[in-house]
Motif scaffolding. Structure first.
Motif, PDB file in Angstrom:
ATOM      1  N   PHE A  47       0.851  -1.190   0.000  1.00 18.83           N
ATOM      2  CA  PHE A  47       0.000   0.000   0.000  1.00 18.83           C
ATOM      3  C   PHE A  47       0.883   1.235   0.000  1.00 18.83           C
ATOM      4  CE2 PHE A  47      -2.534   3.333   2.094  1.00 18.83           C
ATOM      5  CZ  PHE A  47      -3.601   3.371   1.217  1.00 18.83           C
ATOM      6  N   ASP A  48       0.649   2.136  -0.960  1.00 14.91           N
ATOM      7  CA  ASP A  48       1.482   3.334  -1.076  1.00 14.91           C
ATOM      8  C   ASP A  48       0.884   4.542  -0.362  1.00 14.91           C
ATOM      9  OD1 ASP A  48       3.658   4.973  -2.093  1.00 14.91           O
ATOM     10  OD2 ASP A  48       2.177   5.819  -3.465  1.00 14.91           O
ATOM     11  N   ARG A  49      -0.295   4.962  -0.767  1.00 14.53           N
ATOM     12  CA  ARG A  49      -0.878   6.167  -0.167  1.00 14.53           C
ATOM     13  C   ARG A  49      -2.364   6.263  -0.468  1.00 14.53           C
ATOM     14  NH1 ARG A  49       2.724  10.279  -3.454  1.00 14.53           N
ATOM     15  NH2 ARG A  49       4.047   8.477  -3.249  1.00 14.53           N
ATOM     16  N   ALA A  50      -2.992   7.201   0.298  1.00 20.27           N
ATOM     17  CA  ALA A  50      -4.414   7.471   0.125  1.00 20.27           C
ATOM     18  C   ALA A  50      -4.603   8.954  -0.136  1.00 20.27           C
ATOM     19  CB  ALA A  50      -5.181   7.077   1.383  1.00 20.27           C
ATOM     20  N   PHE A  51      -5.501   9.248  -1.043  1.00 20.78           N
ATOM     21  CA  PHE A  51      -5.924  10.614  -1.297  1.00 20.78           C
ATOM     22  C   PHE A  51      -7.348  10.733  -0.766  1.00 20.78           C
ATOM     23  CE2 PHE A  51      -2.894   9.492  -4.586  1.00 20.78           C
ATOM     24  CZ  PHE A  51      -2.045  10.592  -4.635  1.00 20.78           C
ATOM     25  N   ILE A  52      -7.534  11.545   0.274  1.00 18.22           N
ATOM     26  CA  ILE A  52      -8.869  11.779   0.800  1.00 18.22           C
ATOM     27  C   ILE A  52      -9.302  13.120   0.212  1.00 18.22           C
ATOM     28  CG2 ILE A  52     -10.351  11.900   2.832  1.00 18.22           C
ATOM     29  CD1 ILE A  52      -8.608   9.284   2.501  1.00 18.22           C
ATOM     30  N   THR A  53     -10.107  13.055  -0.827  1.00 17.75           N
ATOM     31  CA  THR A  53     -10.477  14.252  -1.582  1.00 17.75           C
ATOM     32  C   THR A  53     -11.974  14.480  -1.450  1.00 17.75           C
ATOM     33  OG1 THR A  53     -10.612  12.932  -3.597  1.00 17.75           O
ATOM     34  CG2 THR A  53      -8.532  14.037  -3.176  1.00 17.75           C
ATOM     35  N   TYR A  54     -12.358  14.971  -0.296  1.00 15.68           N
ATOM     36  CA  TYR A  54     -13.768  15.143   0.011  1.00 15.68           C
ATOM     37  C   TYR A  54     -14.364  16.319  -0.754  1.00 15.68           C
ATOM     38  CZ  TYR A  54     -17.748  14.117   3.025  1.00 15.68           C
ATOM     39  OH  TYR A  54     -18.972  13.726   3.506  1.00 15.68           O
ATOM     40  N   SER A  55     -13.625  17.408  -0.866  1.00 14.08           N
ATOM     41  CA  SER A  55     -14.135  18.585  -1.573  1.00 14.08           C
ATOM     42  C   SER A  55     -13.778  18.536  -3.055  1.00 14.08           C
ATOM     43  CB  SER A  55     -13.551  19.865  -0.967  1.00 14.08           C
ATOM     44  OG  SER A  55     -12.165  19.967  -1.267  1.00 14.08           O
ATOM     45  N   ASN A  56     -14.503  19.286  -3.844  1.00 19.17           N
ATOM     46  CA  ASN A  56     -14.181  19.385  -5.264  1.00 19.17           C
ATOM     47  C   ASN A  56     -12.792  19.991  -5.456  1.00 19.17           C
ATOM     48  OD1 ASN A  56     -16.632  18.288  -5.915  1.00 19.17           O
ATOM     49  ND2 ASN A  56     -17.559  20.196  -6.616  1.00 19.17           N
ATOM     50  N   GLU A  57     -12.443  20.967  -4.619  1.00 17.82           N
ATOM     51  CA  GLU A  57     -11.124  21.599  -4.708  1.00 17.82           C
ATOM     52  C   GLU A  57     -10.019  20.573  -4.488  1.00 17.82           C
ATOM     53  OE1 GLU A  57     -13.711  22.822  -2.914  1.00 17.82           O
ATOM     54  OE2 GLU A  57     -14.166  24.515  -4.240  1.00 17.82           O
ATOM     55  N   ALA A  58     -10.211  19.695  -3.522  1.00 17.00           N
ATOM     56  CA  ALA A  58      -9.212  18.655  -3.262  1.00 17.00           C
ATOM     57  C   ALA A  58      -9.102  17.705  -4.456  1.00 17.00           C
ATOM     58  CB  ALA A  58      -9.562  17.878  -1.989  1.00 17.00           C
ATOM     59  N   LYS A  59     -10.226  17.351  -5.046  1.00 17.18           N
ATOM     60  CA  LYS A  59     -10.199  16.475  -6.222  1.00 17.18           C
ATOM     61  C   LYS A  59      -9.385  17.125  -7.346  1.00 17.18           C
ATOM     62  CE  LYS A  59     -14.705  14.258  -5.369  1.00 17.18           C
ATOM     63  NZ  LYS A  59     -14.875  14.730  -3.990  1.00 17.18           N
ATOM     64  N   MET A  60      -9.580  18.425  -7.552  1.00 18.52           N
ATOM     65  CA  MET A  60      -8.858  19.128  -8.611  1.00 18.52           C
ATOM     66  C   MET A  60      -7.376  19.292  -8.261  1.00 18.52           C
ATOM     67  SD  MET A  60     -11.640  21.985  -9.949  1.00 18.52           S
ATOM     68  CE  MET A  60     -11.971  22.687  -8.331  1.00 18.52           C
ATOM     69  N   GLU A  61      -7.081  19.724  -7.038  1.00 18.30           N
ATOM     70  CA  GLU A  61      -5.701  20.010  -6.647  1.00 18.30           C
ATOM     71  C   GLU A  61      -4.847  18.763  -6.479  1.00 18.30           C
ATOM     72  OE1 GLU A  61      -5.937  22.412  -3.119  1.00 18.30           O
ATOM     73  OE2 GLU A  61      -6.996  24.033  -4.182  1.00 18.30           O
ATOM     74  N   MET A  62      -5.393  17.723  -5.893  1.00 25.27           N
ATOM     75  CA  MET A  62      -4.600  16.536  -5.574  1.00 25.27           C
ATOM     76  C   MET A  62      -4.611  15.474  -6.665  1.00 25.27           C
ATOM     77  SD  MET A  62      -5.675  16.211  -1.559  1.00 25.27           S
ATOM     78  CE  MET A  62      -4.645  14.800  -1.204  1.00 25.27           C
ATOM     79  N   GLU A  68     -14.242  21.261 -15.410  1.00 23.73           N
ATOM     80  CA  GLU A  68     -15.310  21.066 -16.386  1.00 23.73           C
ATOM     81  C   GLU A  68     -16.043  19.744 -16.158  1.00 23.73           C
ATOM     82  OE1 GLU A  68     -12.064  21.711 -17.259  1.00 23.73           O
ATOM     83  OE2 GLU A  68     -12.312  23.840 -17.710  1.00 23.73           O
ATOM     84  N   THR A  69     -15.302  18.709 -15.786  1.00 23.72           N
ATOM     85  CA  THR A  69     -15.927  17.406 -15.518  1.00 23.72           C
ATOM     86  C   THR A  69     -16.831  17.508 -14.299  1.00 23.72           C
ATOM     87  OG1 THR A  69     -13.961  16.331 -16.420  1.00 23.72           O
ATOM     88  CG2 THR A  69     -15.471  14.951 -15.167  1.00 23.72           C
ATOM     89  N   LEU A  70     -16.341  18.166 -13.260  1.00 28.27           N
ATOM     90  CA  LEU A  70     -17.152  18.352 -12.057  1.00 28.27           C
ATOM     91  C   LEU A  70     -18.399  19.170 -12.366  1.00 28.27           C
ATOM     92  CD1 LEU A  70     -14.205  18.960  -9.620  1.00 28.27           C
ATOM     93  CD2 LEU A  70     -15.945  17.188  -9.322  1.00 28.27           C
ATOM     94  N   ASP A  71     -18.249  20.242 -13.145  1.00 25.64           N
ATOM     95  CA  ASP A  71     -19.393  21.089 -13.492  1.00 25.64           C
ATOM     96  C   ASP A  71     -20.420  20.336 -14.320  1.00 25.64           C
ATOM     97  OD1 ASP A  71     -18.292  23.240 -12.147  1.00 25.64           O
ATOM     98  OD2 ASP A  71     -17.475  24.173 -13.961  1.00 25.64           O
ATOM     99  N   GLN A  72     -19.939  19.562 -15.279  1.00 22.86           N
ATOM    100  CA  GLN A  72     -20.850  18.888 -16.204  1.00 22.86           C
ATOM    101  C   GLN A  72     -21.548  17.684 -15.582  1.00 22.86           C
ATOM    102  OE1 GLN A  72     -19.128  17.863 -19.996  1.00 22.86           O
ATOM    103  NE2 GLN A  72     -20.999  16.916 -20.737  1.00 22.86           N
ATOM    104  N   TYR A  73     -20.804  16.884 -14.800  1.00 24.78           N
ATOM    105  CA  TYR A  73     -21.345  15.614 -14.308  1.00 24.78           C
ATOM    106  C   TYR A  73     -21.609  15.577 -12.804  1.00 24.78           C
ATOM    107  CZ  TYR A  73     -19.818  14.066 -18.899  1.00 24.78           C
ATOM    108  OH  TYR A  73     -19.633  13.953 -20.255  1.00 24.78           O
ATOM    109  N   GLY A  74     -20.979  16.454 -12.057  1.00 24.22           N
ATOM    110  CA  GLY A  74     -21.081  16.438 -10.601  1.00 24.22           C
ATOM    111  C   GLY A  74     -20.046  15.522  -9.989  1.00 24.22           C
ATOM    112  N   ALA A  75     -19.752  15.749  -8.715  1.00 27.12           N
ATOM    113  CA  ALA A  75     -18.713  14.976  -8.025  1.00 27.12           C
ATOM    114  C   ALA A  75     -19.051  13.492  -7.953  1.00 27.12           C
ATOM    115  CB  ALA A  75     -18.484  15.532  -6.623  1.00 27.12           C
ATOM    116  N   VAL A  76     -20.335  13.181  -7.862  1.00 24.25           N
ATOM    117  CA  VAL A  76     -20.766  11.783  -7.800  1.00 24.25           C
ATOM    118  C   VAL A  76     -21.135  11.354  -9.218  1.00 24.25           C
ATOM    119  CG1 VAL A  76     -22.370  10.139  -6.773  1.00 24.25           C
ATOM    120  CG2 VAL A  76     -21.541  12.090  -5.435  1.00 24.25           C
TER     121      VAL A  76
END
Length: 162
Positions: A47-62, A68-76
């Motif tokens: 096991f190397d690492r985990a990305f806990i990207t709860y917010s949209n900003e975290a998903k984009m930054e990390m 555009e994907t988040l805007d068009q389809y939503g985080a889920v």
């Protein structure tokens, strides 16, 4: 959870057998998959690492998920988890990864995406990729637990078939 421990132990055995290293990119599970696998002694070997990207900003930054994907389809969405899993592989030393984003509840659901909707993506460096949306039932804790179990079981099934 006992089922998580059993699946994580089996996953560790399979990852070691196939010389694979896991990374996770988690949203609604809040690191539940990473917790399950690191509860197993010796997990640092696979096991190397985990990305806990709860917010949209975290998903984009990390993970380099596109705004555009988040805007068009939503985080889920399957589109977002596909970008999340790609980012998890790109920004880690892993050879296989899983990503998860969902609506655990009790609020946040809609007619199109009710509470219990969870999107998954799995990928490895050998071009395997799978994506799936599942609807779980129960309260927040139950949805999150079922999502962790589903992610672990799918990884085990894939590695067993290799």
């Amino acid at each position: 959870m006992e089922s998580h421990q059993i699946l994580s132990t089996e996953l560790g055995r399979l990852l070691a057998k196939h010389s694979q290293v896991l990374s996770t990119a988690e949203s609604c599970t809040g690191g539940g998959v990473a917790t399950a696998v690191t509860d197993i002694a010796g997990s640092s070997a696979w096991f190397d690492r985990a990305f806990i990207t709860y917010s949209n900003e975290a998903k984009m930054e990390m993970l380099a998920v596109c705004a555009e994907t988040l805007d068009q389809y939503g985080a889920v969405s399957e589109a977002v988890v596909q970008e999340m899993v790609t980012g998890a592989l790109k920004y880690s030393n892993a050879t296989i990864a899983v990503s998860i984003s969902g609506i655990a509840g009790p609020g946040g659901g809609s007619e199109d995406k009710p509470v219990g909707t969870v999107c998954f993506a799995w990928a490895d460096v050998n071009s395997w990729q799978a994506v799936e949306t599942v609807r779980f039932s129960g309260d927040r804790c139950a949805v999150r637990s079922q999502a962790v179990e589903y992610a672990l079981k799918t990884l085990c099934d894939y590695l067993t078939e290799c």
